[in-house]
Design an enzyme around this catalytic site. Structure first.
Site, PDB file in Angstrom:
ATOM      1  N   ARG A 105       7.442   6.277  18.613  1.00 16.86           N
ATOM      2  CA  ARG A 105       8.345   5.168  18.334  1.00 16.86           C
ATOM      3  C   ARG A 105       9.318   4.948  19.492  1.00 16.86           C
ATOM      4  NH1 ARG A 105      11.995   5.560  15.226  1.00 16.86           N
ATOM      5  NH2 ARG A 105      12.068   7.816  14.944  1.00 16.86           N
ATOM      6  N   LYS A 152       6.604   1.820   9.954  1.00 17.63           N
ATOM      7  CA  LYS A 152       8.027   2.121   9.836  1.00 17.63           C
ATOM      8  C   LYS A 152       8.870   0.854   9.708  1.00 17.63           C
ATOM      9  CE  LYS A 152       7.835   6.572   9.759  1.00 17.63           C
ATOM     10  NZ  LYS A 152       7.977   7.233   8.432  1.00 17.63           N
ATOM     11  N   HIS A 164      12.253   9.208   2.731  1.00 17.19           N
ATOM     12  CA  HIS A 164      11.325   9.661   3.768  1.00 17.19           C
ATOM     13  C   HIS A 164      10.851  11.044   3.351  1.00 17.19           C
ATOM     14  CE1 HIS A 164      10.518  10.798   8.227  1.00 17.19           C
ATOM     15  NE2 HIS A 164       9.482  10.160   7.721  1.00 17.19           N
ATOM     16  N   SER A 194       9.828  14.418  11.248  1.00 19.65           N
ATOM     17  CA  SER A 194       8.519  14.650  11.849  1.00 19.65           C
ATOM     18  C   SER A 194       8.414  16.080  12.377  1.00 19.65           C
ATOM     19  CB  SER A 194       8.294  13.651  12.993  1.00 19.65           C
ATOM     20  OG  SER A 194       7.064  13.874  13.617  1.00 19.65           O
ATOM     21  N   LYS A 252       6.062  18.050   6.164  1.00 15.60           N
ATOM     22  CA  LYS A 252       5.912  17.213   4.967  1.00 15.60           C
ATOM     23  C   LYS A 252       4.442  17.037   4.584  1.00 15.60           C
ATOM     24  CE  LYS A 252       7.757  13.257   5.863  1.00 15.60           C
ATOM     25  NZ  LYS A 252       7.761  13.452   7.313  1.00 15.60           N
ATOM     26  N   THR A 253       3.633  16.651   5.566  1.00 13.96           N
ATOM     27  CA  THR A 253       2.226  16.392   5.293  1.00 13.96           C
ATOM     28  C   THR A 253       1.490  17.679   4.967  1.00 13.96           C
ATOM     29  OG1 THR A 253       2.253  14.451   6.734  1.00 13.96           O
ATOM     30  CG2 THR A 253       0.108  15.416   6.236  1.00 13.96           C
ATOM     31  N   ASP A 309       4.489  10.585   3.107  1.00 16.26           N
ATOM     32  CA  ASP A 309       5.555  10.190   4.022  1.00 16.26           C
ATOM     33  C   ASP A 309       6.655   9.312   3.435  1.00 16.26           C
ATOM     34  OD1 ASP A 309       6.629  10.315   6.683  1.00 16.26           O
ATOM     35  OD2 ASP A 309       5.949   8.269   7.005  1.00 16.26           O
ATOM     36  N   ARG A 322      -1.936  11.624  16.463  1.00 14.89           N
ATOM     37  CA  ARG A 322      -1.865  11.202  15.060  1.00 14.89           C
ATOM     38  C   ARG A 322      -3.239  10.843  14.508  1.00 14.89           C
ATOM     39  NH1 ARG A 322       3.191  11.262  12.128  1.00 14.89           N
ATOM     40  NH2 ARG A 322       4.806  11.426  13.727  1.00 14.89           N
TER      41      ARG A 322
END
Length: 535
Positions: free
Chosen positions: A61, A202, A221, A239, A243-244, A258, A324
């Site tokens: 980003r 996003k 988030h 990030s 989380k994933t 996410d 990714r």
């Protein structure tokens, strides 16, 4: 203008000011989009069938290139500053006209989708792109309407994304040739100058973060899953914090990885897909996610591949650390078919503490939960970003500060209210370093983290004696099934106890300095729970 595709909406592109384009490809399926991406040389297929693409210079980003148009209907609700940079409405109009001119005589791809699994709160969105693979990304990441719905689909918000169209900073008022500009009044997002697909998802997340609080829904988030007993858990984290990884647990049903909303009916996914980091992904530690890198329908961004054998090198960070995979959520075997869950009973706040001083798991009081939610701490490590030579503390309010249009205290108060209403328990989990900081200690074993999280979720930690941490005040369990006792107390894992104490003092000071900006927005209970610098 030629229109092709299985489902062409009666609400045409003329409503967006788009004219004189060559061919409009409407709501293509994944195989059709992959076929066009290959024909147009936008990417290559790996030996397993995934589409491998590169995003050029921008592999993540561009927060400094994100703006929000300042206009009367929303100006009073936006928390203006470094995250929500104001953009002049007149300059937006000029940039849009130049962008629309650029799109003439080109092929365009359109995906009409929903953001939000709960029908009561979902937002119809239209993603218009100049490349097939970015349109496939949108198809992966958002929720697909039925074919009959597509015929008369009318978007509430539209994203126009053109990576090859560059802004002119001197005249357009941008910071660079890259731009991500949200206009709430026009219900439009313009993205250009860069190919990183994450900007698409996003920008929609930012829109939901603005819209939903007014409807009594907390946008988050976070990832989320449910247990065999139907109990829901949510995992906050920036990030790289897990989380994933932690939500994609074979023993639980994945709601999403996410972005979610927490409303009167429970938790619901904003998306229809996952966007997982895959650098150094392990088939042993993360089998469900690893399997997606070898299947048709997955997009791999900036993953290194041998162009002759088409084999992937997931450990190779030559292009970026931020490699990714984008894939539909049903690529995960245990994913929810509805994207919805009940009221969460456990909240996990994830941090990757590269200083190695936070406990690997601790229980938070409601006041501590709000404090850590507003703090949103994690740490960057050397090599992940240009110029980062040693661990750097990062504080991102609500574990998603770059995507929050409103003041963080709005989301913080909503979290506190939701936790009180539904009796949710909160845990702080450190997925970072143990036995020393980055470069000295080692990353917390995923097996240990999973054991701690599972014990918290299934109630086995509820009756375990707790000891307050001397530096951070959180309650640390004295034992946990499947975890060596010394691992639970970070100071015990360090060979040099004085070095631990010094790093702990350093981090507590950073926490104290960061929270000063929130003190006028919280009550006395949260102020009392705040971390103070160690003596």
């Amino acid at each position: 203008m030629q229109h092709v595709g299985p489902s062409i909406s009666s609400y045409g592109l003329d409503h967006h000011g788009i004219k004189n384009v060559d061919v409009v490809h409407w709501n293509y399926t994944t195989p059709a989009l992959i076929g066009d991406a290959l024909r147009r040389q936008e990417g290559l297929l790996s030996e397993g069938g995934a589409l491998v693409v590169r995003t050029g210079h921008h592999t993540g980003r561009s927060p400094n290139d994100r703006f929000v148009v300042k206009e009367p209907s929303t100006a009073g609700d936006i928390h203006w500053g470094a995250v929500n940079r104001p953009f002049d409405a007149g300059k937006f109009d000029v940039l849009r006209e130049r962008m629309l001119s650029y799109l003439q005589n080109r092929d365009l791809y359109v995906q009409d989708c929903y953001a939000g699994a709960d029908p009561a709160y979902r937002v119809p969105v239209r993603i218009i792109t100049e490349t097939a693979w970015h349109n496939m990304f949108a198809r992966n990441m958002f929720i697909q309407p039925g074919r009959l719905e597509l015929k008369d689909f009318v978007p509430r918000f539209t994203v126009i994304q053109a990576p090859r169209f560059h802004a002119i900073p001197e005249t357009d008022g941008t910071n660079s040739e890259v731009f991500i500009i949200i206009n709430f009044a026009e219900k439009l997002v313009l993205i250009g100058g860069g190919s990183y697909a994450g900007e698409i998802k996003k920008s929609i997340f930012s829109i939901l973060n603005y819209l939903l609080p007014a409807q009594g829904v907390l946008p988050m988030h976070c990832s989320a899953n449910t247990g065999a007993d139907g109990s829901t858990a949510i995992f906050f984290g920036l990030s790289g914090t897990g989380k994933t990884t932690l939500s994609a647990d074979a023993s639980r049903t994945l709601i999403g990885d996410d972005e979610h909303g927490w409303g009167p009916g429970g938790v619901f996914n904003f998306e229809g897909g996952c966007y997982a980091k895959v650098i150094r992904l392990s088939a042993e530690a993360e089998p469900e996610i690893h399997a997606t890198t070898r299947q048709f329908g997955t997009i791999l961004e900036n993953v290194v591949m041998d162009t002759d054998t088409r084999t992937l090198a997931l450990d190779d960070d030559t292009l970026t650390e931020n490699t990714r995979a984008s894939y539909p959520i049903d690529a995960i075997p245990n994913a929810s078919t509805t994207g919805m869950g009940g009221q969460p009973k456990n909240i996990i706040m994830l941090t990757a503490d590269a200083f190695g001083v936070l406990p690997p798991i601790s229980r938070l009081s409601p006041e501590q939960a709000m404090y850590h939610f507003l703090s949103g701490y994690t740490a960057k490590v050397a090599g992940t970003e240009k110029g980062v030579k040693e661990p750097q503390a990062t504080f991102s309010p609500c574990f998603g500060g770059p995507f929050m249009p409103r003041h963080p205290s709005v989301y913080g108060r909503m979290l506190a209210d939701m936790m009180e209403t539904h009796g949710a328990h909160c845990w702080l989990v450190n997925t970072g370093w143990t036995g020393g900081g980055y470069g000295v200690g080692e990353r917390m074993k995923i097996a240990h983290t999973r054991a701690m999280v599972n014990a918290a979720l299934d109630g086995r930690l509820a009756g375990v004696p707790m000891t307050p941490d001397a530096n951070f005040g959180v309650s640390v369990p004295e034992s946990c099934p499947g975890v060596p006792p010394h691992v639970l107390v970070p100071r015990d894992t360090w060979a040099d106890k004085d070095a631990y104490d010094e790093k702990a003092r350093h981090l507590t000071q950073l926490f104290e300095d960061n929270f000063r900006k929130f003190e006028e927005h919280v009550d006395d209970g949260v102020k009392a729970a705040a971390i103070r610098a160690a003596a």
